[in-house]
Design a protein around this motif. Structure first.
Motif, PDB file in Angstrom:
ATOM      1  N   PRO A  40      54.304   6.999  -9.323  1.00 51.26           N
ATOM      2  CA  PRO A  40      55.054   6.597  -8.124  1.00 51.26           C
ATOM      3  C   PRO A  40      56.557   6.622  -8.363  1.00 51.26           C
ATOM      4  CG  PRO A  40      53.199   5.143  -8.476  1.00 51.26           C
ATOM      5  CD  PRO A  40      53.282   6.015  -9.687  1.00 51.26           C
ATOM      6  N   GLY A  41      57.266   7.273  -7.452  1.00 49.87           N
ATOM      7  CA  GLY A  41      58.716   7.325  -7.549  1.00 49.87           C
ATOM      8  C   GLY A  41      59.256   8.299  -8.569  1.00 49.87           C
ATOM      9  N   LYS A  42      58.377   9.067  -9.188  1.00 50.05           N
ATOM     10  CA  LYS A  42      58.809  10.018 -10.210  1.00 50.05           C
ATOM     11  C   LYS A  42      58.400  11.434  -9.840  1.00 50.05           C
ATOM     12  CE  LYS A  42      58.805   6.801 -14.109  1.00 50.05           C
ATOM     13  NZ  LYS A  42      58.361   6.588 -15.519  1.00 50.05           N
ATOM     14  N   GLN A  43      59.049  12.405 -10.501  1.00 53.02           N
ATOM     15  CA  GLN A  43      58.695  13.793 -10.269  1.00 53.02           C
ATOM     16  C   GLN A  43      57.410  14.147 -11.020  1.00 53.02           C
ATOM     17  OE1 GLN A  43      62.230  16.053 -11.434  1.00 53.02           O
ATOM     18  NE2 GLN A  43      62.848  16.186  -9.296  1.00 53.02           N
ATOM     19  N   ARG A  44      56.745  15.179 -10.517  1.00 54.90           N
ATOM     20  CA  ARG A  44      55.569  15.673 -11.211  1.00 54.90           C
ATOM     21  C   ARG A  44      55.994  16.262 -12.551  1.00 54.90           C
ATOM     22  NH1 ARG A  44      51.225  19.107  -7.826  1.00 54.90           N
ATOM     23  NH2 ARG A  44      51.616  17.278  -6.529  1.00 54.90           N
ATOM     24  N   GLU A  45      55.225  15.949 -13.597  1.00 53.73           N
ATOM     25  CA  GLU A  45      55.563  16.424 -14.929  1.00 53.73           C
ATOM     26  C   GLU A  45      54.370  17.068 -15.605  1.00 53.73           C
ATOM     27  OE1 GLU A  45      56.742  13.152 -17.412  1.00 53.73           O
ATOM     28  OE2 GLU A  45      54.787  12.188 -17.330  1.00 53.73           O
ATOM     29  N   LEU A  46      54.676  17.989 -16.520  1.00 50.57           N
ATOM     30  CA  LEU A  46      53.627  18.658 -17.271  1.00 50.57           C
ATOM     31  C   LEU A  46      53.023  17.694 -18.275  1.00 50.57           C
ATOM     32  CD1 LEU A  46      53.676  22.184 -18.783  1.00 50.57           C
ATOM     33  CD2 LEU A  46      53.237  20.255 -20.280  1.00 50.57           C
ATOM     34  N   VAL A  47      51.707  17.729 -18.379  1.00 51.98           N
ATOM     35  CA  VAL A  47      51.014  16.940 -19.390  1.00 51.98           C
ATOM     36  C   VAL A  47      50.541  17.844 -20.525  1.00 51.98           C
ATOM     37  CG1 VAL A  47      49.029  15.457 -19.872  1.00 51.98           C
ATOM     38  CG2 VAL A  47      50.268  15.226 -17.698  1.00 51.98           C
ATOM     39  N   ALA A  48      49.809  18.896 -20.160  1.00 55.28           N
ATOM     40  CA  ALA A  48      49.275  19.805 -21.169  1.00 55.28           C
ATOM     41  C   ALA A  48      48.863  21.113 -20.509  1.00 55.28           C
ATOM     42  CB  ALA A  48      48.077  19.189 -21.885  1.00 55.28           C
ATOM     43  N   THR A  49      48.949  22.197 -21.288  1.00 52.39           N
ATOM     44  CA  THR A  49      48.492  23.492 -20.811  1.00 52.39           C
ATOM     45  C   THR A  49      47.670  24.182 -21.896  1.00 52.39           C
ATOM     46  OG1 THR A  49      50.483  24.638 -21.568  1.00 52.39           O
ATOM     47  CG2 THR A  49      50.482  23.839 -19.284  1.00 52.39           C
ATOM     48  N   VAL A  50      46.820  25.105 -21.465  1.00 54.79           N
ATOM     49  CA  VAL A  50      46.043  25.927 -22.402  1.00 54.79           C
ATOM     50  C   VAL A  50      45.997  27.342 -21.851  1.00 54.79           C
ATOM     51  CG1 VAL A  50      43.859  25.212 -21.324  1.00 54.79           C
ATOM     52  CG2 VAL A  50      43.861  26.175 -23.641  1.00 54.79           C
ATOM     53  N   THR A  51      46.307  28.309 -22.709  1.00 51.89           N
ATOM     54  CA  THR A  51      46.307  29.699 -22.277  1.00 51.89           C
ATOM     55  C   THR A  51      44.895  30.276 -22.337  1.00 51.89           C
ATOM     56  OG1 THR A  51      46.643  30.601 -24.493  1.00 51.89           O
ATOM     57  CG2 THR A  51      48.617  29.935 -23.259  1.00 51.89           C
ATOM     58  N   SER A  52      44.756  31.502 -21.847  1.00 54.70           N
ATOM     59  CA  SER A  52      43.456  32.167 -21.905  1.00 54.70           C
ATOM     60  C   SER A  52      43.026  32.402 -23.352  1.00 54.70           C
ATOM     61  CB  SER A  52      43.498  33.489 -21.139  1.00 54.70           C
ATOM     62  OG  SER A  52      44.524  34.314 -21.653  1.00 54.70           O
ATOM     63  N   GLY A  53      43.985  32.478 -24.258  1.00 49.78           N
ATOM     64  CA  GLY A  53      43.679  32.669 -25.669  1.00 49.78           C
ATOM     65  C   GLY A  53      43.425  31.381 -26.419  1.00 49.78           C
ATOM     66  N   GLY A  54      43.590  30.248 -25.724  1.00 47.83           N
ATOM     67  CA  GLY A  54      43.313  28.957 -26.352  1.00 47.83           C
ATOM     68  C   GLY A  54      44.515  28.240 -26.926  1.00 47.83           C
ATOM     69  N   SER A  55      45.708  28.808 -26.788  1.00 50.94           N
ATOM     70  CA  SER A  55      46.906  28.112 -27.270  1.00 50.94           C
ATOM     71  C   SER A  55      47.222  26.942 -26.352  1.00 50.94           C
ATOM     72  CB  SER A  55      48.095  29.075 -27.314  1.00 50.94           C
ATOM     73  OG  SER A  55      47.856  30.112 -28.226  1.00 50.94           O
ATOM     74  N   THR A  56      47.588  25.832 -26.960  1.00 51.52           N
ATOM     75  CA  THR A  56      47.842  24.613 -26.196  1.00 51.52           C
ATOM     76  C   THR A  56      49.283  24.152 -26.335  1.00 51.52           C
ATOM     77  OG1 THR A  56      47.105  23.243 -28.049  1.00 51.52           O
ATOM     78  CG2 THR A  56      45.460  23.832 -26.393  1.00 51.52           C
ATOM     79  N   ASN A  57      49.712  23.392 -25.337  1.00 52.27           N
ATOM     80  CA  ASN A  57      51.049  22.814 -25.329  1.00 52.27           C
ATOM     81  C   ASN A  57      50.945  21.434 -24.698  1.00 52.27           C
ATOM     82  OD1 ASN A  57      53.997  22.859 -25.495  1.00 52.27           O
ATOM     83  ND2 ASN A  57      53.935  22.940 -23.268  1.00 52.27           N
ATOM     84  N   TYR A  58      51.651  20.462 -25.279  1.00 53.66           N
ATOM     85  CA  TYR A  58      51.560  19.084 -24.795  1.00 53.66           C
ATOM     86  C   TYR A  58      52.942  18.489 -24.588  1.00 53.66           C
ATOM     87  CZ  TYR A  58      46.708  19.199 -26.413  1.00 53.66           C
ATOM     88  OH  TYR A  58      45.380  19.513 -26.604  1.00 53.66           O
ATOM     89  N   ALA A  59      53.033  17.593 -23.625  1.00 53.34           N
ATOM     90  CA  ALA A  59      54.229  16.779 -23.490  1.00 53.34           C
ATOM     91  C   ALA A  59      54.310  15.857 -24.702  1.00 53.34           C
ATOM     92  CB  ALA A  59      54.166  15.955 -22.208  1.00 53.34           C
ATOM     93  N   ASP A  60      55.512  15.588 -25.150  1.00 51.93           N
ATOM     94  CA  ASP A  60      55.682  14.733 -26.324  1.00 51.93           C
ATOM     95  C   ASP A  60      55.019  13.376 -26.136  1.00 51.93           C
ATOM     96  OD1 ASP A  60      59.071  15.880 -27.155  1.00 51.93           O
ATOM     97  OD2 ASP A  60      57.098  16.697 -27.641  1.00 51.93           O
ATOM     98  N   SER A  61      55.024  12.880 -24.913  1.00 51.91           N
ATOM     99  CA  SER A  61      54.517  11.539 -24.640  1.00 51.91           C
ATOM    100  C   SER A  61      53.007  11.421 -24.820  1.00 51.91           C
ATOM    101  CB  SER A  61      54.893  11.114 -23.223  1.00 51.91           C
ATOM    102  OG  SER A  61      54.374  12.020 -22.274  1.00 51.91           O
ATOM    103  N   VAL A  62      52.300  12.547 -24.857  1.00 50.93           N
ATOM    104  CA  VAL A  62      50.839  12.487 -24.970  1.00 50.93           C
ATOM    105  C   VAL A  62      50.312  13.123 -26.247  1.00 50.93           C
ATOM    106  CG1 VAL A  62      50.689  12.521 -22.453  1.00 50.93           C
ATOM    107  CG2 VAL A  62      50.306  14.641 -23.745  1.00 50.93           C
ATOM    108  N   LYS A  63      51.183  13.720 -27.030  1.00 59.70           N
ATOM    109  CA  LYS A  63      50.744  14.370 -28.269  1.00 59.70           C
ATOM    110  C   LYS A  63      50.028  13.371 -29.169  1.00 59.70           C
ATOM    111  CE  LYS A  63      54.142  18.097 -28.623  1.00 59.70           C
ATOM    112  NZ  LYS A  63      55.333  18.609 -29.335  1.00 59.70           N
TER     113      LYS A  63
END
Length: 119
Positions: A40-63
């Motif tokens: 609430p009151g904040k912008q949408r932010e990325l949490v995590a992504t995964v590519t078709s090859g299985g590479s992942t990326n995470y926000a620092d706050s959830v690593k």
């Protein structure tokens, strides 16, 4: 392309939840998949992504606490959330990039699922 999310809810601090997002429709190939959140009151932010090859990326706050995974055969992406904190409270949205049988490309969003972490 339609996305159906499930798995949100209310959990105590330190608890776990698993989100799922299943894609259906004009899908020849699913490309990148990801999870975003908006508090609430904040912008949408990325949490995590995964590519078709299985590479992942995470926000620092959830690593170290969250794990994203995918089942490409089922066009489904998951988010395992452990050690949840009150600041993880938000509406969580999945996003899926895909190529359709028609040759069209899609960037699709789920309807959102509420995650509430109580202290």
């Amino acid at each position: 392309v339609q996305l159906v999310e499930s798995g949100g809810g209310l959990v105590q601090s330190g608890g776990s939840l698993r989100l799922s997002c299943a894609a259906s429709g004009d899908i020849f190939r699913v490309n990148a998949m990801g999870w975003y959140r908006q508090a609430p009151g904040k912008q949408r932010e990325l949490v995590a992504t995964v590519t078709s090859g299985g590479s992942t990326n995470y926000a620092d706050s959830v690593k170290g606490r969250f794990t994203i995974s995918r089942d490409s055969a089922k066009s489904t992406v998951y988010l395992q959330m452990n050690s949840l904190k009150p600041e993880d409270t938000a509406v969580y949205y999945c996003k899926v990039g895909s190529l359709g049988w028609s040759g069209s490309t899609y960037d699709s969003w789920g309807q959102g699922t509420q995650v509430t972490v109580s202290s």
